[in-house]
Design a protein around this motif. Structure first.
Motif, PDB file in Angstrom:
ATOM      1  N   ASP A 225      -3.252   2.726  -9.444  1.00  0.00           N
ATOM      2  CA  ASP A 225      -1.829   2.423  -9.291  1.00  0.00           C
ATOM      3  C   ASP A 225      -1.133   3.472  -8.429  1.00  0.00           C
ATOM      4  N   ARG A 226      -1.469   4.749  -8.642  1.00  0.00           N
ATOM      5  CA  ARG A 226      -0.856   5.808  -7.845  1.00  0.00           C
ATOM      6  C   ARG A 226      -1.318   5.724  -6.389  1.00  0.00           C
TER       7      ARG A 226
ATOM      8  N   SER B  42       3.065  -8.382 -10.390  1.00  0.00           N
ATOM      9  CA  SER B  42       4.395  -8.194  -9.819  1.00  0.00           C
ATOM     10  C   SER B  42       4.347  -7.341  -8.556  1.00  0.00           C
ATOM     11  N   ASP B  43       3.600  -6.219  -8.616  1.00  0.00           N
ATOM     12  CA  ASP B  43       3.523  -5.354  -7.442  1.00  0.00           C
ATOM     13  C   ASP B  43       2.746  -6.021  -6.310  1.00  0.00           C
ATOM     14  N   ALA B  44       1.706  -6.779  -6.663  1.00  0.00           N
ATOM     15  CA  ALA B  44       0.968  -7.511  -5.631  1.00  0.00           C
ATOM     16  C   ALA B  44       1.886  -8.512  -4.930  1.00  0.00           C
ATOM     17  N   ALA B  45       2.736  -9.180  -5.705  1.00  0.00           N
ATOM     18  CA  ALA B  45       3.677 -10.134  -5.122  1.00  0.00           C
ATOM     19  C   ALA B  45       4.670  -9.423  -4.208  1.00  0.00           C
TER      20      ALA B  45
ATOM     21  N   GLU C 224      -4.115  -6.418  -6.182  1.00  0.00           N
ATOM     22  CA  GLU C 224      -4.831  -7.658  -6.498  1.00  0.00           C
ATOM     23  C   GLU C 224      -6.026  -7.368  -7.388  1.00  0.00           C
ATOM     24  N   ALA C 225      -6.811  -6.337  -7.025  1.00  0.00           N
ATOM     25  CA  ALA C 225      -8.007  -6.001  -7.800  1.00  0.00           C
ATOM     26  C   ALA C 225      -7.646  -5.584  -9.218  1.00  0.00           C
TER      27      ALA C 225
ATOM     28  N   ARG D  64      -3.685  -2.328   2.417  1.00  0.00           N
ATOM     29  CA  ARG D  64      -4.464  -1.512   1.477  1.00  0.00           C
ATOM     30  C   ARG D  64      -3.847  -1.557   0.075  1.00  0.00           C
ATOM     31  N   ALA D  65      -2.530  -1.438   0.009  1.00  0.00           N
ATOM     32  CA  ALA D  65      -1.855  -1.503  -1.291  1.00  0.00           C
ATOM     33  C   ALA D  65      -2.058  -2.864  -1.943  1.00  0.00           C
ATOM     34  N   LEU D  66      -1.951  -3.918  -1.155  1.00  0.00           N
ATOM     35  CA  LEU D  66      -2.103  -5.275  -1.679  1.00  0.00           C
ATOM     36  C   LEU D  66      -3.490  -5.480  -2.281  1.00  0.00           C
TER      37      LEU D  66
END
Length: 490
Positions: A255-256, A295-298, A289-290, A283-285
């Motif tokens: 997450d970080r 919410s953050d992926a969206a 996703e993994a 990269r963040a996506l």
């Protein structure tokens, strides 16, 4: 260190603990692990420390006996204690255990339980406050400050944190920890220059080797980047994120890591470096996703889609928005859903599908109004002086209050897009109304950057119509917003 204090009853508790431990064939070290040391158990069995209820509850659980078996009868507990020796090292260890438990309660939103625990610890500490090490005594006001921060009440957090900073003198790591949180409080109070001053002290401590904890270092970098964002200094924000990238090989926290990549993406987007923004957003996506962080992926997917819309890669944008819609399914995140329909509306507008765009933005506005209405109801119901038992309720209320500003920004942005759609449809009166409503919504918040965007956009529309005097009025308003953004916090 040994002090004279009470008590026969603590000796009795220690004897009961020793018997129960021996009956189960456990050594002192085996009983203590993982949260206590063998020395603490030894002091407890000698009656040389006053155990907290939280510590006794831990040992009762390890021994698989009721807590009352250790406490004894009520008559024993009410007996006036005699003099005994206090093992001060064990006493501090018990305090640390209580504080660590309190931190867990705060992180899991059990705020009223945390305040009650801290009040009990304060009573235990009172006779020995001056003799405690700085790394122990600062933690009580610090955790109260953290609890208020969790409740989105930086005005209540700051006095506690300032007290903690004074008590932490002599312990470098404790001092850095307080500076980091105090900077976060100033940031939430929209004083980023003061926040930056505290976080730069933390950065200096990283560079001099005082701060070795990777989690704390990554938090300091994130806070610094936020400060520079608020001060509209994107090059410095990018520089901080680049420094934080060096942590990624050792930071075993997905997450970080994703948060650093996302921050990099947004910073590069702010300076129109689209290739780098796409690289880090992707990269963040992938990480979100993994990890099934929906919410953050969206949110990242939507940001990436907005970049593709700007580049006129409409098929790629639509594919990402579809994935974001799937991520949001079942999350109940109405704010992000409103933003999603804004993106759908903007995509349709740029493709010339104005009726579809109008339908999408109408959904976004309906969702935004519903959120703002819920938050407003809660705001008006907040008590002025909560009792400890009301802290958890107020924590939820405060979060809704803080989210109200975000929901109002979402509404303002939706009205902005709706105004552009109506302007392209030739409905100038409707466009004017929507621009003004958007400015009214954003004017109730502190989001100067969004205020600048809407003012500037309306000025451009008015100039295109030939309404030059009106256009100049909104250009000037945009310039004032930009100036306030630049000097914010000075």
């Amino acid at each position: 260190m040994v002090r004279t204090t009470r008590s026969d009853k603590f000796v009795a508790i220690g004897q009961r603990l020793r018997r129960a431990r021996q009956q189960r064939g456990l050594t002192q070290e085996e009983l203590a692990a993982p949260d206590f040391t063998r020395g603490y158990v030894s002091a407890l069995e000698r009656g040389a420390v006053r155990p907290s209820t939280r510590a006794l509850d831990f040992f009762a659980g390890r021994l698989e006996i009721p807590l009352t078996d250790l406490l004894g009868s009520k008559q024993e507990r009410d007996t006036k204690p005699a003099a005994a020796a206090l093992d001060f090292t064990a006493f501090e260890e018990d305090l640390h255990y209580q504080f660590n438990y309190g931190r867990m309660l705060i992180r899991t939103d059990q705020i009223d339980e945390a305040f009650q625990l801290l009040a009990e610890a304060e009573r235990d500490m009172q006779p020995y406050q001056a003799e405690l090490l700085p790394g122990v005594r600062y933690r009580l006001p610090f955790l109260r400050g953290v609890a208020y921060m969790q409740m989105s009440q930086p005005d209540l957090a700051r006095p506690e944190l300032e007290t903690a900073l004074d008590l932490a003198k002599g312990d470098e790591k404790a001092t850095v920890t307080v500076h980091n949180m105090l900077g976060a409080a100033f940031y939430l109070q929209e004083q980023p220059q003061l926040a930056l001053e505290h976080h730069l002290l933390c950065l200096r401590a990283i560079h001099t080797g005082v701060v070795k904890d990777l989690s704390l270092r990554s938090t300091i970098y994130r806070n610094l980047a936020n400060d520079y964002w608020a001060l509209n200094d994107m090059p410095q924000a990018i520089g901080i994120y680049k420094e934080a990238l060096a942590l990624l090989d050792d930071l075993n926290d997905l997450d970080r890591q994703a948060g650093i990549f996302w921050g990099m993406a947004m910073a590069y987007r702010a300076v129109d470096d689209w290739s780098q923004a796409k690289l880090y957003a992707t990269r963040a996506l992938h990480i979100y996703e993994a990890a099934d962080n929906r919410s953050d992926a969206a949110a990242v997917g939507m940001n990436l889609a907005e970049i593709f819309i700007r580049e006129e890669r409409y098929a790629d944008a639509e594919e990402l928005l579809g994935r974001a819609r799937g991520f949001l399914s079942g999350t109940g995140d109405t704010v992000l859903l409103s933003n999603l329909y804004q993106d759908y509306a903007d995509l349709a507008r740029r493709q010339g599908r104005l009726d579809d765009a109008a339908d999408h933005i109408a959904v976004s506005i309906r969702l935004g109004i519903a959120i703002a209405g819920q938050s407003d109801t809660v705001d008006n119901a907040q008590p002025q002086q909560p009792t400890p038992a009301e802290q958890t309720v107020q924590a939820a209320q405060s979060r809704l209050s803080a989210s109200r500003a975000n929901s109002m920004r979402t509404l303002a942005e939706a009205h902005h897009i709706a105004a552009l759609i109506e302007e392209e449809r030739g409905h100038m009166a409707a466009a004017d109304r929507l621009f003004l409503e958007g400015l009214d919504w954003i004017g109730q918040t502190g989001f100067e950057e969004t205020l600048y965007v809407i003012n500037f956009s309306y000025a451009e529309v008015l100039q295109a119509r030939g309404a030059f005097e009106q256009a100049m009025e909104y250009y000037r308003a945009a310039a004032r917003s930009q100036q306030r953004t630049t000097r914010l916090g000075n």
